[in-house]
Design a protein around this motif. Structure first.
Motif, PDB file in Angstrom:
ATOM      1  N   ILE A  90      -3.233 -24.327  -6.642  1.00 53.53           N
ATOM      2  CA  ILE A  90      -2.162 -25.215  -5.629  1.00 53.53           C
ATOM      3  C   ILE A  90      -0.886 -25.292  -6.335  1.00 53.53           C
ATOM      4  CG2 ILE A  90      -1.780 -27.554  -4.719  1.00 53.53           C
ATOM      5  CD1 ILE A  90      -3.828 -25.688  -3.166  1.00 53.53           C
ATOM      6  N   PHE A  91      -1.023 -25.579  -7.572  1.00 49.94           N
ATOM      7  CA  PHE A  91       0.184 -25.856  -8.543  1.00 49.94           C
ATOM      8  C   PHE A  91       1.090 -24.550  -8.320  1.00 49.94           C
ATOM      9  CE2 PHE A  91       2.527 -25.069 -12.343  1.00 49.94           C
ATOM     10  CZ  PHE A  91       3.456 -26.080 -12.333  1.00 49.94           C
ATOM     11  N   TYR A  92       0.550 -23.550  -8.360  1.00 52.07           N
ATOM     12  CA  TYR A  92       1.282 -22.169  -8.208  1.00 52.07           C
ATOM     13  C   TYR A  92       1.923 -21.950  -7.043  1.00 52.07           C
ATOM     14  CZ  TYR A  92       1.097 -21.494 -13.392  1.00 52.07           C
ATOM     15  OH  TYR A  92       1.165 -21.603 -14.797  1.00 52.07           O
ATOM     16  N   ARG A  93       1.036 -22.336  -6.012  1.00 53.28           N
ATOM     17  CA  ARG A  93       1.389 -21.921  -4.745  1.00 53.28           C
ATOM     18  C   ARG A  93       2.329 -22.977  -4.111  1.00 53.28           C
ATOM     19  NH1 ARG A  93      -1.028 -17.764  -5.332  1.00 53.28           N
ATOM     20  NH2 ARG A  93      -2.074 -16.533  -3.482  1.00 53.28           N
ATOM     21  N   ILE A  94       2.486 -24.115  -4.676  1.00 57.56           N
ATOM     22  CA  ILE A  94       3.692 -25.111  -4.560  1.00 57.56           C
ATOM     23  C   ILE A  94       4.673 -24.420  -5.153  1.00 57.56           C
ATOM     24  CG2 ILE A  94       4.626 -27.403  -5.158  1.00 57.56           C
ATOM     25  CD1 ILE A  94       1.758 -28.328  -4.845  1.00 57.56           C
ATOM     26  N   SER A 134      -1.295 -15.404  -9.583  1.00 60.97           N
ATOM     27  CA  SER A 134      -2.790 -15.419  -9.462  1.00 60.97           C
ATOM     28  C   SER A 134      -3.467 -14.570 -10.608  1.00 60.97           C
ATOM     29  CB  SER A 134      -3.180 -14.756  -8.312  1.00 60.97           C
ATOM     30  OG  SER A 134      -2.918 -15.882  -7.375  1.00 60.97           O
ATOM     31  N   LYS A 135      -2.757 -13.522 -10.947  1.00 59.09           N
ATOM     32  CA  LYS A 135      -3.229 -12.398 -11.835  1.00 59.09           C
ATOM     33  C   LYS A 135      -2.855 -13.278 -13.206  1.00 59.09           C
ATOM     34  CE  LYS A 135      -4.362  -8.199 -13.335  1.00 59.09           C
ATOM     35  NZ  LYS A 135      -5.423  -7.982 -13.510  1.00 59.09           N
ATOM     36  N   LEU A 136      -1.658 -13.670 -13.630  1.00 61.95           N
ATOM     37  CA  LEU A 136      -1.465 -13.979 -14.947  1.00 61.95           C
ATOM     38  C   LEU A 136      -1.789 -15.407 -15.201  1.00 61.95           C
ATOM     39  CD1 LEU A 136       2.161 -12.868 -15.052  1.00 61.95           C
ATOM     40  CD2 LEU A 136       0.227 -11.781 -16.217  1.00 61.95           C
ATOM     41  N   PHE A 137      -1.941 -16.391 -14.426  1.00 61.68           N
ATOM     42  CA  PHE A 137      -2.325 -17.736 -14.824  1.00 61.68           C
ATOM     43  C   PHE A 137      -3.466 -18.379 -14.019  1.00 61.68           C
ATOM     44  CE2 PHE A 137       2.443 -17.284 -14.616  1.00 61.68           C
ATOM     45  CZ  PHE A 137       2.635 -17.044 -16.121  1.00 61.68           C
ATOM     46  N   ILE A 138      -3.912 -17.638 -12.981  1.00 58.52           N
ATOM     47  CA  ILE A 138      -5.089 -18.755 -11.980  1.00 58.52           C
ATOM     48  C   ILE A 138      -6.194 -17.999 -12.416  1.00 58.52           C
ATOM     49  CG2 ILE A 138      -5.887 -19.276  -9.919  1.00 58.52           C
ATOM     50  CD1 ILE A 138      -2.762 -19.365  -8.978  1.00 58.52           C
ATOM     51  N   PHE A 139      -6.603 -16.788 -12.049  1.00 60.66           N
ATOM     52  CA  PHE A 139      -7.760 -16.080 -11.852  1.00 60.66           C
ATOM     53  C   PHE A 139      -8.009 -15.069 -13.032  1.00 60.66           C
ATOM     54  CE2 PHE A 139      -6.848 -16.833  -7.363  1.00 60.66           C
ATOM     55  CZ  PHE A 139      -8.073 -17.700  -7.145  1.00 60.66           C
ATOM     56  N   LYS A 140      -7.992 -15.578 -14.452  1.00 61.77           N
ATOM     57  CA  LYS A 140      -8.200 -14.885 -15.393  1.00 61.77           C
ATOM     58  C   LYS A 140      -9.547 -14.524 -15.701  1.00 61.77           C
ATOM     59  CE  LYS A 140      -4.490 -16.994 -18.134  1.00 61.77           C
ATOM     60  NZ  LYS A 140      -4.194 -17.628 -19.375  1.00 61.77           N
ATOM     61  N   LYS A 141      -9.600 -13.219 -16.086  1.00 60.42           N
ATOM     62  CA  LYS A 141     -11.098 -12.577 -16.173  1.00 60.42           C
ATOM     63  C   LYS A 141     -11.593 -13.085 -17.676  1.00 60.42           C
ATOM     64  CE  LYS A 141     -11.373  -9.319 -12.909  1.00 60.42           C
ATOM     65  NZ  LYS A 141     -11.941  -8.204 -12.049  1.00 60.42           N
ATOM     66  N   VAL A 142     -12.748 -13.502 -17.909  1.00 58.97           N
ATOM     67  CA  VAL A 142     -13.355 -13.826 -19.314  1.00 58.97           C
ATOM     68  C   VAL A 142     -13.909 -12.553 -19.622  1.00 58.97           C
ATOM     69  CG1 VAL A 142     -14.621 -15.499 -20.533  1.00 58.97           C
ATOM     70  CG2 VAL A 142     -13.286 -16.375 -18.798  1.00 58.97           C
ATOM     71  N   GLU A 143     -13.686 -11.889 -20.741  1.00 59.10           N
ATOM     72  CA  GLU A 143     -14.476 -10.917 -21.096  1.00 59.10           C
ATOM     73  C   GLU A 143     -15.439 -11.256 -22.145  1.00 59.10           C
ATOM     74  OE1 GLU A 143     -12.502  -7.318 -21.649  1.00 59.10           O
ATOM     75  OE2 GLU A 143     -10.940  -7.666 -20.249  1.00 59.10           O
ATOM     76  N   ILE A 144     -16.772 -10.617 -21.953  1.00 63.14           N
ATOM     77  CA  ILE A 144     -17.621 -11.023 -23.264  1.00 63.14           C
ATOM     78  C   ILE A 144     -17.699  -9.817 -23.897  1.00 63.14           C
ATOM     79  CG2 ILE A 144     -20.104 -11.879 -23.878  1.00 63.14           C
ATOM     80  CD1 ILE A 144     -19.872 -13.384 -21.060  1.00 63.14           C
ATOM     81  N   ILE A 145     -17.363  -9.677 -25.079  1.00 66.76           N
ATOM     82  CA  ILE A 145     -17.820  -8.711 -26.154  1.00 66.76           C
ATOM     83  C   ILE A 145     -19.154  -8.500 -26.469  1.00 66.76           C
ATOM     84  CG2 ILE A 145     -17.061  -7.147 -28.143  1.00 66.76           C
ATOM     85  CD1 ILE A 145     -14.251  -8.894 -27.696  1.00 66.76           C
ATOM     86  N   GLU A 146     -20.048  -7.600 -25.974  1.00 70.92           N
ATOM     87  CA  GLU A 146     -21.411  -7.527 -26.389  1.00 70.92           C
ATOM     88  C   GLU A 146     -21.728  -7.508 -28.090  1.00 70.92           C
ATOM     89  OE1 GLU A 146     -23.797  -7.777 -24.583  1.00 70.92           O
ATOM     90  OE2 GLU A 146     -22.604  -8.156 -22.718  1.00 70.92           O
ATOM     91  N   ASP A 147     -20.852  -6.705 -28.787  1.00 74.57           N
ATOM     92  CA  ASP A 147     -21.200  -6.637 -30.275  1.00 74.57           C
ATOM     93  C   ASP A 147     -21.267  -8.215 -30.795  1.00 74.57           C
ATOM     94  OD1 ASP A 147     -21.337  -4.037 -30.128  1.00 74.57           O
ATOM     95  OD2 ASP A 147     -19.146  -3.702 -30.878  1.00 74.57           O
TER      96      ASP A 147
END
Length: 155
Positions: A90-94, A134-147
């Motif tokens: 909502i913040f970024y859409r505003i 959206s790409k940079l600030f909202i829906f950030k993917k969290v990556e889990i490093i298996e090692d």
């Protein structure tokens, strides 16, 4: 279905699937925005700022669901995480709504462009800004490093 899978595979290989799917759903959100604007303005005879605000609300709700579920495939655990993500959205859409209103004012009141033409042109600016937000600030993917996960559990 085979053509779809080939098309998707090709775009994923080129790292363009996310952009494509964003533009697809962004296009649908733009249709929601323009149709609700036209209805509010022409059918209900509301002024353009009110019509624009109504169309913004409708398209933002549509965009949050589609961006979360299908574009960025964002996973949140619990209501608090979902509320935080929605709040950022909502913040970024505003911010982009401010850009939308400024462009509409420029095209309609300053340049005397037709309302629907101004709305269509303005949506290009808004879609690009919203993708970046959206790409940079909202829906950030969290990556889990298996090692790291494996090493920490074996200690």
């Amino acid at each position: 279905m085979k053509i779809y899978q080939q098309f998707k595979g090709y775009l994923e290989e080129k790292k363009l699937w996310e952009v494509f799917i964003y533009l697809f759903f962004g296009g649908l959100a733009t249709v929601v925005n323009i149709v609700t604007f036209a209805l509010a303005y022409q059918a209900f005879h509301l002024n353009w700022p009110v019509s624009n605000a109504i169309s913004w609300i409708c398209s933002v709700l549509f965009a949050f669901v589609t961006n979360k579920l299908w574009v960025f495939q964002s996973k949140t655990e619990g209501f608090q995480a979902l509320a935080w993500e929605f709040g950022k959205f909502i913040f970024y859409r505003i911010l982009s709504f401010g850009m939308d209103m400024a462009c509409m004012f420029l095209f309609i009141d300053m340049l005397h462009t037709g309302n629907l033409i101004a709305k269509i042109i303005t949506q290009v600016v808004v879609v690009v800004a919203n993708y970046a937000f959206s790409k940079l600030f909202i829906f950030k993917k969290v990556e889990i490093i298996e090692d790291e996960k494996t090493n920490s559990s074996s200690q």
